[in-house]
Design a protein around this motif. Structure first.
Motif, short mmCIF file in Angstrom:
data_model
loop_
_atom_site.label_atom_id
_atom_site.label_comp_id
_atom_site.label_asym_id
_atom_site.label_seq_id
_atom_site.Cartn_x
_atom_site.Cartn_y
_atom_site.Cartn_z
N PRO A 93 -4.89 3.39 5.03
CA PRO A 93 -5.55 2.29 5.43
C PRO A 93 -5.24 1.84 6.39
CG PRO A 93 -3.26 2.23 3.45
CD PRO A 93 -3.34 3.52 4.05
N SER A 99 0.74 -1.08 -0.53
CA SER A 99 0.22 0.06 -0.16
C SER A 99 1.38 1.16 -0.21
CB SER A 99 -0.46 0.09 0.98
OG SER A 99 -1.88 -1.18 1.31
N ARG A 102 -9.03 2.64 8.25
CA ARG A 102 -9.97 1.57 8.91
C ARG A 102 -9.79 -0.04 9.27
NH1 ARG A 102 -14.54 1.11 4.52
NH2 ARG A 102 -15.67 0.30 6.57
N PHE A 141 5.52 7.20 -4.11
CA PHE A 141 5.04 8.26 -5.13
C PHE A 141 3.74 8.32 -4.17
CE2 PHE A 141 6.40 7.43 -9.08
CZ PHE A 141 7.41 8.66 -8.88
N ALA A 142 3.55 7.36 -2.88
CA ALA A 142 2.79 6.65 -2.16
C ALA A 142 2.43 7.58 -1.12
CB ALA A 142 2.14 5.46 -1.70
N LYS A 143 2.82 8.59 -1.00
CA LYS A 143 2.75 9.89 0.45
C LYS A 143 1.36 10.69 -0.58
CE LYS A 143 6.07 12.38 -2.15
NZ LYS A 143 7.49 12.42 -2.33
N HIS A 144 0.73 10.59 -1.82
CA HIS A 144 0.33 11.62 -2.45
C HIS A 144 -1.30 11.16 -2.00
CE1 HIS A 144 2.55 13.62 -4.67
NE2 HIS A 144 3.55 13.10 -4.80
N ARG A 145 -0.96 9.59 -1.37
CA ARG A 145 -2.74 9.89 -1.02
C ARG A 145 -2.89 9.63 0.59
NH1 ARG A 145 -2.22 2.60 -1.28
NH2 ARG A 145 -4.44 2.90 -0.60
N ARG A 146 -4.40 10.03 0.18
CA ARG A 146 -5.05 11.11 1.59
C ARG A 146 -5.51 10.12 2.71
NH1 ARG A 146 -9.49 13.43 2.03
NH2 ARG A 146 -10.26 12.82 0.46
N PHE A 147 -6.17 9.20 2.23
CA PHE A 147 -6.42 8.30 3.43
C PHE A 147 -5.94 6.72 3.24
CE2 PHE A 147 -10.69 8.42 1.09
CZ PHE A 147 -11.66 9.17 1.52
#
Lengths: 322, 414
Positions: A130, A117, A133, A122-128
């Motif tokens: 994981p 995940s 939840r 680049f995953a630093k651009h994800r807002r949610f």
């Protein structure tokens, strides 16, 4: 129980489905996927308790399994670093193979570290995140690998090395922390030395770390450290890597130095083979495609002076049983 | 009452429009728009997967696949996100093929079923009571009453999709044809460019856009439960010619990092992605490129098109063939299952499952994939001019012998 025919073919012996105190390297190609071996190893490691080497008073018979657990004999523990697939993938497949990973995870026998995940820079651009939840979601992983932050100036060799080394050292601390969590059994509850299980550390697709641009020397040092920690706890290390022939010609950033230069993929894979004591090599048939046989499995024991056994039908037989 | 009850649609979880469950492993599938490609990939594209199409050389067949994928999304009412660095991504959707059957639009479904039911009730022939509640054979009315769209429409390559349909659909674009903004330009641009501020890498900019489209569009399954929409839709992401020379990357690993991040993003979302990639640019004289193989490992399904016009080996012999090139499947989607579902479900015999090769054909109206075979030697026309010899060879046993011997005599008896 995994694939019974494969267990006998691998030759680790009926109670030892995984070599203890060893490093197993599984190599595959794009056309011959060897991920079934990972599932086989996980299910076998969790379903059969290995005989405890330090407690000779416990006889390894099938009927005495609950009593041995009450006595505090080490149960297996699998630490999976999933760099290629999310936990749901492993959960659904192991369920088909007859093992439910959810209760195993609650008892800390199966620990999943998510490397899919968030690991990519680049995953630093994800807002949610994981983990948001995770309170409601029973399939949330135990730990997420944080985004790998490569240096902006890639031309400098040393900075690439130090940033990957820093990242992997952090990851190693997390993994070793999971190795040392005590109290696996429900009945034992203690944190004594005997209840600390022997860990099986599994990296599903170590090549992902290389793909993300981590420095090969840093990865190899990281694996060396993993191997040391695992073997000092009487466990085993399993790695999956891709060895397509066309990959070997790829030298990373060092085209002029040839494929065997430090940093090339071929050098990386050969170092992994040097690290490993057992090698399982899945490849497609050289004669071409066949209807029932997907490929062949080459089994090499490095300690036993290159004893090579060819098992052409191993994969087809185990896939038929699924 | 018997404990065995037929599963009805009410019990099953509601699927998004244009999706179905895989009979093999229960994965949610959407169509690629080409039935033969769906079949080869085990029923369809699994939701949450990345499909990589390695482009053909000199020809443009891989973009037909992408256009079908987009058109099927329009037909099913899916949301679309298109990206390209080579051309304006709007061109992909403008050249998408239209479909022949009419898809349900909200205004027709509102009034027509009632009218139709009364007329149907009048002229209905009562055969048996038990057939009364079954759906009628007419696809269109059945669809309109139940409100579901078919899994795969029938497309016509000659007719581009109407601009009205494009206007109605929710489509977002990432246009990477412009040279990257320097930091002061991004500041001037203001409103929606601010999330890309300071990103000098095309791959990173695209990933930021995709993460925004998925997480703010309600496609992420990780969103808090309060924010999740009641009815799920599917986001189709089409990326045209990834890693072509127009893509500006900060480092060599950018593409691999992008694909790995995309996998992590899509696994937890109602999205499916199709990427075309000009792999031949990376190919050396003799062997397949290692960089492309790394990217292939990071995708869930990999197919390759090799057109006869572009390949050196087959160009000379391709004259008499009626197909346009070879079609290879390098990797099958294997989400949440040990064996790819195509191994049990596929009906076209592919090169992974048997020794047969696959070929693709582009006719005027449609594009399809089928088993490759060589035409009869000498061509079809030469066969047809001699009906006598073919009939004599097909005749059985003794008669054919006598016929051939008779003919041999007649040729001697001149």
């Amino acid at each position: 129980m995994g694939f019974p025919t494969l267990s006998t073919a691998l030759g680790f012996g009926p109670p030892y489905h995984l070599p203890t105190q060893g490093t197993l390297l599984i190599t595959d190609t794009l056309t011959s996927d060897a991920s079934f071996l990972i599932h086989h190893i996980v299910t076998n490691a969790l379903q059969t308790p290995p005989p405890a080497p330090h407690s000779p008073e416990s006889p390894p018979s099938a009927g005495t399994m609950p009593t041995t657990a009450a006595m505090g004999v080490a149960k297996p523990r699998v630490i999976m670093v999933g760099l290629a697939h999310i936990f749901n993938h492993y959960l659904l497949i192991s369920r088909k193979l007859g093992l439910n990973l959810l209760p195993q995870r609650e008892q800390r026998q199966y620990i999943y570290i998510d490397g899919v995940s968030l690991t990519s820079p680049f995953a630093k651009h994800r807002r949610f995140h994981p983990a948001d939840r995770s309170s409601q979601n029973p399939t949330a992983p135990d730990y997420y690998c944080p985004p790998f932050d490569p240096p902006t100036d890639c031309s400098h060799h040393a900075t690439a090395y130090t940033s990957s080394q820093r990242y992997l050292t952090d990851l190693l601390h997390i993994i070793v922390g999971f190795m040392d969590i005590g109290g696996v059994g429900v009945g034992t509850g203690g944190s004594g030395d005997q209840s600390t299980p022997s860990p099986s550390l599994i990296f599903d697709d170590i090549a992902v770390l290389w793909n993300l641009g981590m420095h090969p020397s840093a990865i190899l040092e990281f694996l060396q450290a993993c191997k040391f920690h695992v073997e000092s706890r009487n466990g085993s290390l399993t790695l999956l890597a891709h060895t397509d022939r066309c990959l070997s010609g790829q030298a990373q950033k060092a085209d002029d130095e040839g494929p065997l230069a430090t940093g090339g993929y071929e050098y990386f894979v050969k170092s992994l083979m040097y690290l490993a004591s057992y090698i399982l090599q899945a490849e497609s048939l050289p004669s071409g495609h066949s209807r029932d046989v997907h490929g062949q499995l080459l089994h090499a024991l490095r300690g036993n002076s290159g004893n090579m056994m060819e098992r052409p039908n191993a994969r087809s037989s185990c896939l038929a049983s699924n | 009452m018997s404990s065995f009850r037929k599963r009805t649609a009410a019990i099953q979880p509601k699927l998004p429009a244009g999706a179905k469950l895989s009979p093999h492993n229960g994965q949610v599938l959407v169509s690629s728009g080409i039935p033969s490609l769906d079949d080869l990939l085990g029923g369809g594209l699994p939701v949450g997967s990345v499909v990589l199409v390695l482009s053909d050389r000199y020809t443009d067949y891989s973009n037909i696949l992408l256009r079908y994928f987009v058109a099927q999304g329009l037909a099913s009412g899916h949301q679309l996100h298109l990206a390209s660095a080579d051309m304006d991504p709007q061109k992909i959707i403008q050249r998408a093929p239209s479909w022949t059957t009419t898809s349900p639009t909200p205004n027709t479904s509102a009034d027509s079923p009632a009218v139709q039911k009364t007329t149907e009730a009048l002229d209905k022939l009562k055969i048996a009571w038990r057939y009364q509640n079954l759906p009628t054979g007419d696809q269109d009315t059945a669809r309109r009453t139940t409100g579901t769209t078919p899994f795969c429409e029938k497309f016509d390559l000659m007719v581009p999709v109407k601009p009205r349909i494009i206007d109605q659909a929710t489509v977002s674009y990432t246009d990477l044809t412009q040279p990257r903004n320097t930091s002061e330009d991004a500041n001037e641009d203001g409103n929606d460019k601010d999330r890309n501020q300071g990103i000098t890498d095309d791959y990173e900019a695209l990933f930021a856009e995709l993460a925004h489209a998925i997480e703010d569009g309600g496609f992420s399954s990780l969103a808090p439960a309060a924010k999740a929409p009641a009815e799920r839709n599917i986001l189709r992401i089409g990326i045209h010619d990834l890693a072509s020379p127009y893509w500006q990357a900060q480092s060599d690993e950018s593409c691999a990092r992008f694909l790995h991040a995309l996998r992590g993003l899509l696994r937890f979302s109602f999205g499916v992605c199709m990427i075309t990639l000009p792999a031949h640019l990376y190919q050396t004289e003799s062997e397949r490129p290692g960089a492309v193989r790394r990217w292939e490992q990071l995708c869930d399904a990999v197919v390759e098109l090799e057109s006869f016009n572009g390949s050196r080996n087959t160009k000379a012999t391709a004259g008499g063939l009626d197909c346009n090139g070879f079609f290879y499947i390098h990797k099958q989607p294997q989400l949440n299952s040990l064996v790819p579902s195509s191994s049990k479900l596929v009906t076209v015999s592919g090169n992974q499952l048997s020794a047969n090769n696959l070929a693709f054909k582009q006719k005027r109206h449609k594009f399809y994939i089928e088993t490759f075979y060589l035409p009869p030697e000498g061509g079809v026309s030469e066969r047809r001019v001699e009906p006598r010899s073919s009939s004599s060879s097909s005749a059985a046993g003794k008669t054919s012998k006598t016929a051939s011997s008779g003919r041999a005599c007649s040729s001697l008896d001149f």
